[in-house]
Design a protein around this motif. Structure first.
Motif, PDB file in Angstrom:
ATOM      1  N   GLY A  47       0.779  -1.238   0.000  1.00 11.74           N
ATOM      2  CA  GLY A  47       0.000   0.000   0.000  1.00 11.74           C
ATOM      3  C   GLY A  47       0.804   1.277   0.000  1.00 11.74           C
ATOM      4  N   GLN A  48       2.119   1.169  -0.248  1.00 11.10           N
ATOM      5  CA  GLN A  48       2.969   2.359  -0.191  1.00 11.10           C
ATOM      6  C   GLN A  48       3.894   2.465  -1.396  1.00 11.10           C
ATOM      7  OE1 GLN A  48       4.875   1.420   3.584  1.00 11.10           O
ATOM      8  NE2 GLN A  48       3.768   3.090   4.587  1.00 11.10           N
ATOM      9  N   VAL A  49       4.239   3.701  -1.750  1.00 12.79           N
ATOM     10  CA  VAL A  49       5.272   3.974  -2.745  1.00 12.79           C
ATOM     11  C   VAL A  49       6.533   4.372  -1.970  1.00 12.79           C
ATOM     12  CG1 VAL A  49       5.956   5.347  -4.738  1.00 12.79           C
ATOM     13  CG2 VAL A  49       3.537   4.829  -4.363  1.00 12.79           C
ATOM     14  N   LYS A  50       7.621   3.608  -2.149  1.00 13.54           N
ATOM     15  CA  LYS A  50       8.847   3.822  -1.382  1.00 13.54           C
ATOM     16  C   LYS A  50       9.847   4.603  -2.228  1.00 13.54           C
ATOM     17  CE  LYS A  50       7.873  -0.269   1.333  1.00 13.54           C
ATOM     18  NZ  LYS A  50       8.332  -1.568   1.872  1.00 13.54           N
ATOM     19  N   MET A  51      10.019   5.871  -1.860  1.00 17.47           N
ATOM     20  CA  MET A  51      10.750   6.801  -2.713  1.00 17.47           C
ATOM     21  C   MET A  51      12.247   6.482  -2.793  1.00 17.47           C
ATOM     22  SD  MET A  51       8.200   8.455  -3.684  1.00 17.47           S
ATOM     23  CE  MET A  51       8.801   9.873  -4.575  1.00 17.47           C
ATOM     24  N   ALA A  52      12.854   6.073  -1.680  1.00 14.86           N
ATOM     25  CA  ALA A  52      14.282   5.743  -1.725  1.00 14.86           C
ATOM     26  C   ALA A  52      14.536   4.567  -2.654  1.00 14.86           C
ATOM     27  CB  ALA A  52      14.796   5.434  -0.318  1.00 14.86           C
ATOM     28  N   HIS A  53      13.614   3.596  -2.665  1.00 14.44           N
ATOM     29  CA  HIS A  53      13.763   2.434  -3.541  1.00 14.44           C
ATOM     30  C   HIS A  53      13.708   2.857  -5.006  1.00 14.44           C
ATOM     31  CE1 HIS A  53      12.342  -0.577  -0.210  1.00 14.44           C
ATOM     32  NE2 HIS A  53      13.184   0.335   0.233  1.00 14.44           N
ATOM     33  N   LEU A  54      12.819   3.804  -5.307  1.00 19.08           N
ATOM     34  CA  LEU A  54      12.741   4.340  -6.673  1.00 19.08           C
ATOM     35  C   LEU A  54      14.051   5.047  -7.046  1.00 19.08           C
ATOM     36  CD1 LEU A  54      11.175   5.050  -9.268  1.00 19.08           C
ATOM     37  CD2 LEU A  54      10.201   7.014  -8.041  1.00 19.08           C
ATOM     38  N   ALA A  55      14.602   5.798  -6.108  1.00 15.62           N
ATOM     39  CA  ALA A  55      15.853   6.530  -6.367  1.00 15.62           C
ATOM     40  C   ALA A  55      16.996   5.573  -6.662  1.00 15.62           C
ATOM     41  CB  ALA A  55      16.198   7.419  -5.167  1.00 15.62           C
ATOM     42  N   ILE A  56      17.060   4.472  -5.915  1.00 12.55           N
ATOM     43  CA  ILE A  56      18.151   3.514  -6.112  1.00 12.55           C
ATOM     44  C   ILE A  56      17.973   2.748  -7.422  1.00 12.55           C
ATOM     45  CG2 ILE A  56      19.279   1.453  -5.182  1.00 12.55           C
ATOM     46  CD1 ILE A  56      18.272   2.464  -2.381  1.00 12.55           C
ATOM     47  N   ALA A  57      16.740   2.337  -7.706  1.00 11.39           N
ATOM     48  CA  ALA A  57      16.482   1.575  -8.932  1.00 11.39           C
ATOM     49  C   ALA A  57      16.807   2.397 -10.176  1.00 11.39           C
ATOM     50  CB  ALA A  57      15.026   1.124  -8.968  1.00 11.39           C
ATOM     51  N   ALA A  58      16.539   3.718 -10.113  1.00 11.58           N
ATOM     52  CA  ALA A  58      16.705   4.560 -11.301  1.00 11.58           C
ATOM     53  C   ALA A  58      18.044   5.288 -11.341  1.00 11.58           C
ATOM     54  CB  ALA A  58      15.578   5.589 -11.359  1.00 11.58           C
ATOM     55  N   GLY A  59      18.751   5.356 -10.222  1.00  7.20           N
ATOM     56  CA  GLY A  59      19.986   6.142 -10.188  1.00  7.20           C
ATOM     57  C   GLY A  59      21.185   5.356 -10.682  1.00  7.20           C
ATOM     58  N   TYR A  60      22.091   6.046 -11.350  1.00  4.13           N
ATOM     59  CA  TYR A  60      23.336   5.386 -11.785  1.00  4.13           C
ATOM     60  C   TYR A  60      24.356   5.357 -10.656  1.00  4.13           C
ATOM     61  CZ  TYR A  60      25.246  10.116 -12.380  1.00  4.13           C
ATOM     62  OH  TYR A  60      25.664  11.406 -12.168  1.00  4.13           O
ATOM     63  N   SER A  61      24.104   6.150  -9.592  1.00  2.13           N
ATOM     64  CA  SER A  61      25.033   6.245  -8.465  1.00  2.13           C
ATOM     65  C   SER A  61      24.239   6.396  -7.185  1.00  2.13           C
ATOM     66  CB  SER A  61      25.955   7.457  -8.651  1.00  2.13           C
ATOM     67  OG  SER A  61      26.705   7.723  -7.482  1.00  2.13           O
ATOM     68  N   VAL A  62      24.704   5.709  -6.125  1.00  2.00           N
ATOM     69  CA  VAL A  62      24.098   5.838  -4.798  1.00  2.00           C
ATOM     70  C   VAL A  62      25.240   6.094  -3.819  1.00  2.00           C
ATOM     71  CG1 VAL A  62      22.755   4.718  -2.971  1.00  2.00           C
ATOM     72  CG2 VAL A  62      22.246   4.218  -5.390  1.00  2.00           C
ATOM     73  N   ASN A  63      25.209   7.234  -3.132  1.00  2.00           N
ATOM     74  CA  ASN A  63      26.309   7.515  -2.205  1.00  2.00           C
ATOM     75  C   ASN A  63      25.827   7.985  -0.852  1.00  2.00           C
ATOM     76  OD1 ASN A  63      25.977  10.291  -3.746  1.00  2.00           O
ATOM     77  ND2 ASN A  63      27.079  10.758  -1.853  1.00  2.00           N
ATOM     78  N   GLY A  64      26.605   7.634   0.174  1.00  2.03           N
ATOM     79  CA  GLY A  64      26.475   8.243   1.485  1.00  2.03           C
ATOM     80  C   GLY A  64      27.408   9.434   1.558  1.00  2.03           C
ATOM     81  N   VAL A  65      27.411  10.124   2.706  1.00  2.00           N
ATOM     82  CA  VAL A  65      28.181  11.369   2.789  1.00  2.00           C
ATOM     83  C   VAL A  65      29.266  11.332   3.871  1.00  2.00           C
ATOM     84  CG1 VAL A  65      26.481  12.864   1.704  1.00  2.00           C
ATOM     85  CG2 VAL A  65      26.286  12.386   4.147  1.00  2.00           C
ATOM     86  N   ALA A  66      29.638  10.128   4.293  1.00  2.00           N
ATOM     87  CA  ALA A  66      30.799   9.905   5.163  1.00  2.00           C
ATOM     88  C   ALA A  66      31.119   8.419   5.093  1.00  2.00           C
ATOM     89  CB  ALA A  66      30.518  10.332   6.602  1.00  2.00           C
ATOM     90  N   ARG A  67      32.353   8.062   5.326  1.00  2.00           N
ATOM     91  CA  ARG A  67      32.760   6.662   5.171  1.00  2.00           C
ATOM     92  C   ARG A  67      31.901   5.732   6.024  1.00  2.00           C
ATOM     93  NH1 ARG A  67      35.750   3.419   8.055  1.00  2.00           N
ATOM     94  NH2 ARG A  67      36.487   5.092   9.407  1.00  2.00           N
ATOM     95  N   LEU A  68      31.725   6.086   7.311  1.00  2.14           N
ATOM     96  CA  LEU A  68      30.927   5.246   8.205  1.00  2.14           C
ATOM     97  C   LEU A  68      29.482   5.168   7.740  1.00  2.14           C
ATOM     98  CD1 LEU A  68      30.498   3.609  10.786  1.00  2.14           C
ATOM     99  CD2 LEU A  68      30.225   5.765  12.035  1.00  2.14           C
ATOM    100  N   HIS A  69      28.956   6.305   7.318  1.00  2.36           N
ATOM    101  CA  HIS A  69      27.570   6.367   6.836  1.00  2.36           C
ATOM    102  C   HIS A  69      27.374   5.451   5.629  1.00  2.36           C
ATOM    103  CE1 HIS A  69      24.420   8.852   4.482  1.00  2.36           C
ATOM    104  NE2 HIS A  69      23.791   8.019   5.270  1.00  2.36           N
TER     105      HIS A  69
END
Length: 336
Positions: A95-117
């Motif tokens: 029953g939900q649209v999961k926006m982060a999942h859409l971003a990962i499926a469609a993005g050519y790059s996925v990054n965090g903003v610190a090594r630990l993160h």
């Protein structure tokens, strides 16, 4: 993940307005979009109810559904028989649209903003996606924008550093390492403290003009300025201030007065944020009106906090409060 709708909107433009085929449109979209994750807090990984999403954005929802259908086929091909993967990774599910999942499926790059993160993303929060797309994941460590917070808004300190090590640091921040050569030099430390004291006076003038409150420029400036949010824990700081208030009431006087300065933005509908602001303003009045405590402590809330206010506050800061939950946020000072 607010802007993730751009994935489906770009697909809509390419399909409906430019007349491309699905595969052509998807090829362009997946070479255009990239996803930077700033926090793994659940509320930042938005999930929209299908009922609201489909009613407000009917064509966009159709496109998201088709992206999801094709994505699920990919998951099933990559991990045959693993229905748990589908449940955890699907863009539209339960029953939900999961926006982060859409971003990962469609993005050519996925990054965090610190090594630990980034490691937390790969090993915990987005582990399923990392196993499917290891080549997409990378790290981009956020830096300190010293050009604004030093060169632009702290001219006296910038000029003093230049007199010590030259101006190469303006283009290459690693040049600031040369200042370590003056470590322990009492004359240099005294000059830096004089620059800080002048900044504290300018900050006090700004606060007087902004809030009407007068602050002791010889007090310790203990500053927490960023988004007002539960995970940034302004309420924990408030509890600390209450404990210090009670200590003073009990006869334990600090060796130096402290001025607690808060500044923040918060969403208008964020009720708990308003409650925390109310608590801070109540504390401000309680402390100010208590003759036993007022000489040793003051609390000030800077209204309409923004970058212009930050430029006055940063150079004057003695203690910068960075008390976000370490596993939930990359703890730098948020301004906007």
């Amino acid at each position: 993940t607010h802007p993730t709708v751009a994935v489906a909107e770009l697909m809509r433009i390419l399909l409906d307005e430019e007349g491309l085929s699905w595969d052509e449109a998807w090829e362009i979209t997946t070479k255009t979009c990239a996803y930077t994750n700033h926090t793994i807090m659940a509320e930042a990984l938005e999930k929209w109810p299908i009922e609201i999403f489909s009613r407000l954005l009917p064509r966009i929802y159709q496109i998201v559904e088709e992206i999801n259908r094709r994505f699920i086929l990919q998951i099933q091909a990559e991990f045959p028989g693993d229905n748990g993967k589908v449940a955890r990774m699907a863009i539209v599910y339960d029953g939900q649209v999961k926006m982060a999942h859409l971003a990962i499926a469609a993005g050519y790059s996925v990054n965090g903003v610190a090594r630990l993160h980034t490691e937390i993303l790969e090993k915990q929060e987005l582990k399923d996606f990392y196993e499917m797309y290891p080549e997409k994941f990378n790290n981009k460590t956020n830096g300190i924008t010293f050009r604004r917070w030093l060169l632009h808004c702290n001219h006296p300190l910038t000029e003093y550093i230049t007199s010590m090590i030259g101006d190469g640091f303006r283009k290459d921040s690693f040049e600031l390492d040369k200042m370590l050569g003056f470590k322990g030099n009492q004359d240099v430390l005294a000059n830096i403290l004089k620059i800080k004291q002048d900044a504290k006076k300018r900050c006090a003038e700004f606060i007087k003009a902004n809030t009407g409150e007068e602050i002791n420029t010889h007090s310790v400036y203990d500053i927490q300025i960023k988004r007002l949010h539960e995970y940034k824990r302004q309420q924990l700081n408030a509890l600390y201030i209450i404990s210090k208030y009670l200590e003073i009431k009990g006869g334990k006087k600090p060796s130096q007065p402290v001025t607690f300065i808060f500044g923040a933005k918060a969403a208008p509908a964020y009720v708990i944020a308003k409650d925390i602001i109310h608590l801070l303003l109540t504390l401000q009045d309680l402390i100010k009106d208590d003759p036993e405590v007022a000489p040793y402590m003051k609390l000030v809330m800077v209204e309409n906090y923004n970058v212009s206010a930050a430029e006055k506050l940063f150079p004057a800061c003695d203690i910068s409060e960075q008390i976000s939950l370490a596993s939930k946020a990359v703890s730098y000072t948020h301004l906007t």
